[in-house]
Design a protein around this motif. Structure first.
Motif, PDB file in Angstrom:
ATOM      1  N   ILE A 107      45.546  40.702 -28.487  1.00  0.00           N
ATOM      2  CA  ILE A 107      44.400  41.136 -29.288  1.00  0.00           C
ATOM      3  C   ILE A 107      44.888  42.223 -30.232  1.00  0.00           C
ATOM      4  CG2 ILE A 107      42.081  42.114 -29.220  1.00  0.00           C
ATOM      5  CD1 ILE A 107      42.026  41.207 -26.229  1.00  0.00           C
ATOM      6  N   LEU A 108      45.036  41.874 -31.477  1.00  0.00           N
ATOM      7  CA  LEU A 108      45.510  42.841 -32.474  1.00  0.00           C
ATOM      8  C   LEU A 108      44.847  42.592 -33.807  1.00  0.00           C
ATOM      9  CD1 LEU A 108      49.335  43.039 -31.796  1.00  0.00           C
ATOM     10  CD2 LEU A 108      47.617  44.755 -31.270  1.00  0.00           C
ATOM     11  N   PRO A 109      44.463  43.609 -34.467  1.00  0.00           N
ATOM     12  CA  PRO A 109      44.274  44.954 -33.949  1.00  0.00           C
ATOM     13  C   PRO A 109      42.893  45.080 -33.315  1.00  0.00           C
ATOM     14  CG  PRO A 109      43.743  44.958 -36.252  1.00  0.00           C
ATOM     15  CD  PRO A 109      44.150  43.540 -35.897  1.00  0.00           C
ATOM     16  N   ILE A 110      42.632  46.221 -32.714  1.00  0.00           N
ATOM     17  CA  ILE A 110      41.277  46.583 -32.319  1.00  0.00           C
ATOM     18  C   ILE A 110      40.815  47.667 -33.280  1.00  0.00           C
ATOM     19  CG2 ILE A 110      39.846  47.687 -30.571  1.00  0.00           C
ATOM     20  CD1 ILE A 110      41.498  46.349 -28.441  1.00  0.00           C
ATOM     21  N   GLU A 111      39.683  47.443 -33.888  1.00  0.00           N
ATOM     22  CA  GLU A 111      39.090  48.386 -34.840  1.00  0.00           C
ATOM     23  C   GLU A 111      37.775  48.896 -34.265  1.00  0.00           C
ATOM     24  OE1 GLU A 111      40.528  49.094 -37.757  1.00  0.00           O
ATOM     25  OE2 GLU A 111      42.035  47.523 -37.816  1.00  0.00           O
ATOM     26  N   GLY A 147      33.251  59.652 -25.626  1.00  0.00           N
ATOM     27  CA  GLY A 147      34.035  58.712 -26.385  1.00  0.00           C
ATOM     28  C   GLY A 147      35.006  57.965 -25.479  1.00  0.00           C
ATOM     29  N   ARG A 148      35.600  56.949 -26.060  1.00  0.00           N
ATOM     30  CA  ARG A 148      36.533  56.114 -25.306  1.00  0.00           C
ATOM     31  C   ARG A 148      37.665  55.676 -26.226  1.00  0.00           C
ATOM     32  NH1 ARG A 148      36.045  53.737 -20.643  1.00  0.00           N
ATOM     33  NH2 ARG A 148      33.811  54.064 -20.603  1.00  0.00           N
ATOM     34  N   PHE A 149      38.883  55.776 -25.721  1.00  0.00           N
ATOM     35  CA  PHE A 149      40.046  55.195 -26.383  1.00  0.00           C
ATOM     36  C   PHE A 149      40.173  53.754 -25.913  1.00  0.00           C
ATOM     37  CE2 PHE A 149      41.091  59.707 -25.954  1.00  0.00           C
ATOM     38  CZ  PHE A 149      41.490  60.030 -27.246  1.00  0.00           C
ATOM     39  N   VAL A 150      40.522  52.858 -26.830  1.00  0.00           N
ATOM     40  CA  VAL A 150      40.739  51.452 -26.491  1.00  0.00           C
ATOM     41  C   VAL A 150      42.025  51.003 -27.170  1.00  0.00           C
ATOM     42  CG1 VAL A 150      39.818  49.107 -26.618  1.00  0.00           C
ATOM     43  CG2 VAL A 150      38.263  51.034 -26.310  1.00  0.00           C
ATOM     44  N   ALA A 151      42.920  50.380 -26.400  1.00  0.00           N
ATOM     45  CA  ALA A 151      44.193  49.887 -26.932  1.00  0.00           C
ATOM     46  C   ALA A 151      44.420  48.468 -26.444  1.00  0.00           C
ATOM     47  CB  ALA A 151      45.336  50.787 -26.473  1.00  0.00           C
ATOM     48  N   ALA A 152      45.099  47.686 -27.250  1.00  0.00           N
ATOM     49  CA  ALA A 152      45.401  46.301 -26.896  1.00  0.00           C
ATOM     50  C   ALA A 152      46.863  46.172 -26.520  1.00  0.00           C
ATOM     51  CB  ALA A 152      45.091  45.383 -28.072  1.00  0.00           C
ATOM     52  N   TYR A 163      49.738  42.821 -24.843  1.00  0.00           N
ATOM     53  CA  TYR A 163      49.984  41.379 -24.859  1.00  0.00           C
ATOM     54  C   TYR A 163      49.140  40.646 -23.830  1.00  0.00           C
ATOM     55  CZ  TYR A 163      53.935  42.611 -27.759  1.00  0.00           C
ATOM     56  OH  TYR A 163      54.712  43.099 -28.768  1.00  0.00           O
ATOM     57  N   HIS A 164      48.923  39.362 -24.057  1.00  0.00           N
ATOM     58  CA  HIS A 164      48.288  38.444 -23.111  1.00  0.00           C
ATOM     59  C   HIS A 164      46.879  38.862 -22.720  1.00  0.00           C
ATOM     60  CE1 HIS A 164      52.174  36.586 -23.004  1.00  0.00           C
ATOM     61  NE2 HIS A 164      52.717  37.701 -22.552  1.00  0.00           N
ATOM     62  N   GLY A 165      46.100  39.341 -23.672  1.00  0.00           N
ATOM     63  CA  GLY A 165      44.703  39.650 -23.419  1.00  0.00           C
ATOM     64  C   GLY A 165      44.435  40.934 -22.676  1.00  0.00           C
ATOM     65  N   GLU A 166      45.428  41.782 -22.539  1.00  0.00           N
ATOM     66  CA  GLU A 166      45.199  43.058 -21.867  1.00  0.00           C
ATOM     67  C   GLU A 166      44.553  44.051 -22.824  1.00  0.00           C
ATOM     68  OE1 GLU A 166      48.843  44.594 -20.368  1.00  0.00           O
ATOM     69  OE2 GLU A 166      49.103  42.960 -18.937  1.00  0.00           O
ATOM     70  N   VAL A 167      43.562  44.745 -22.310  1.00  0.00           N
ATOM     71  CA  VAL A 167      42.939  45.854 -23.022  1.00  0.00           C
ATOM     72  C   VAL A 167      43.016  47.058 -22.097  1.00  0.00           C
ATOM     73  CG1 VAL A 167      40.785  46.764 -23.961  1.00  0.00           C
ATOM     74  CG2 VAL A 167      41.406  44.390 -24.379  1.00  0.00           C
ATOM     75  N   TRP A 168      43.402  48.183 -22.643  1.00  0.00           N
ATOM     76  CA  TRP A 168      43.507  49.428 -21.877  1.00  0.00           C
ATOM     77  C   TRP A 168      42.485  50.411 -22.431  1.00  0.00           C
ATOM     78  CZ3 TRP A 168      47.095  50.231 -17.917  1.00  0.00           C
ATOM     79  CH2 TRP A 168      48.000  49.195 -17.721  1.00  0.00           C
ATOM     80  N   TRP A 191      44.701  55.841 -18.062  1.00  0.00           N
ATOM     81  CA  TRP A 191      44.314  54.570 -18.670  1.00  0.00           C
ATOM     82  C   TRP A 191      43.978  53.539 -17.601  1.00  0.00           C
ATOM     83  CZ3 TRP A 191      43.892  53.793 -23.925  1.00  0.00           C
ATOM     84  CH2 TRP A 191      44.326  54.848 -24.725  1.00  0.00           C
ATOM     85  N   GLN A 192      42.980  52.698 -17.891  1.00  0.00           N
ATOM     86  CA  GLN A 192      42.553  51.618 -17.010  1.00  0.00           C
ATOM     87  C   GLN A 192      42.807  50.290 -17.712  1.00  0.00           C
ATOM     88  OE1 GLN A 192      38.318  51.567 -16.398  1.00  0.00           O
ATOM     89  NE2 GLN A 192      38.392  49.777 -15.082  1.00  0.00           N
ATOM     90  N   LYS A 193      43.471  49.371 -17.030  1.00  0.00           N
ATOM     91  CA  LYS A 193      43.739  48.044 -17.572  1.00  0.00           C
ATOM     92  C   LYS A 193      42.546  47.128 -17.294  1.00  0.00           C
ATOM     93  CE  LYS A 193      46.757  44.115 -16.748  1.00  0.00           C
ATOM     94  NZ  LYS A 193      47.919  43.653 -15.984  1.00  0.00           N
ATOM     95  N   LEU A 194      42.113  46.425 -18.342  1.00  0.00           N
ATOM     96  CA  LEU A 194      41.010  45.475 -18.226  1.00  0.00           C
ATOM     97  C   LEU A 194      41.511  44.068 -18.476  1.00  0.00           C
ATOM     98  CD1 LEU A 194      38.355  47.278 -20.437  1.00  0.00           C
ATOM     99  CD2 LEU A 194      38.611  47.429 -17.963  1.00  0.00           C
ATOM    100  N   THR A 195      40.854  43.105 -17.890  1.00  0.00           N
ATOM    101  CA  THR A 195      41.062  41.705 -18.220  1.00  0.00           C
ATOM    102  C   THR A 195      39.816  41.246 -18.964  1.00  0.00           C
ATOM    103  OG1 THR A 195      42.385  41.388 -16.242  1.00  0.00           O
ATOM    104  CG2 THR A 195      41.518  39.412 -17.303  1.00  0.00           C
TER     105      THR A 195
END
Length: 75
Positions: free
Chosen positions: A32-36, A1-6, A8-13, A21-25
Motif C-alpha cells: 500500500i503506497l503511498p498513504i495520504e 492523532g495517529r501515525f500510519v505507515a505502510a 510490503y504485503h498489505g501491512e499497515v503500522w 508501533w502496532q502492525k495491522l492486517t
C-alpha cells in the motif's frame, strides 16, 4: 492523532506516539503506497484499488484503477 505507515504485503503500522508501533492486517496482500491523509481520512493505494480509513485502523478497499500519488489532488 495517529501515525500510519505502510509496508510490503498489505501491512499497515500505526502509532499514537511515533515510538511504539502496532502492525495491522488490512485484508490485502499488496504493498500500500503511498498513504495520504486527505480531508480527515487516510487514503492508501494498491495496484487495483483505493483504500480508505477514518481512523487508520479499519480499512475499506474499493476496486478500480487508482491514480498514482503524483496525480492525486484535493481542493
Amino acid at each position: 492523532g495517529r501515525f500510519v505507515a505502510a509496508a510490503y504485503h498489505g501491512e499497515v503500522w500505526t502509532s499514537t506516539d511515533g515510538l511504539d508501533w502496532q502492525k495491522l492486517t488490512v485484508g490485502v496482500n499488496q504493498t500500500i503506497l503511498p498513504i495520504e491523509f486527505i480531508n480527515g481520512r487516510f487514503v492508501g493505494f494498491i495496484s487495483d484499488a483505493v483504500g480508505f480509513s477514518d481512523d487508520g485502523l479499519n480499512w475499506t478497499f474499493t476496486p478500480g484503477n487508482p491514480p498514482s500519488a503524483r496525480q492525486l489532488a484535493y481542493g
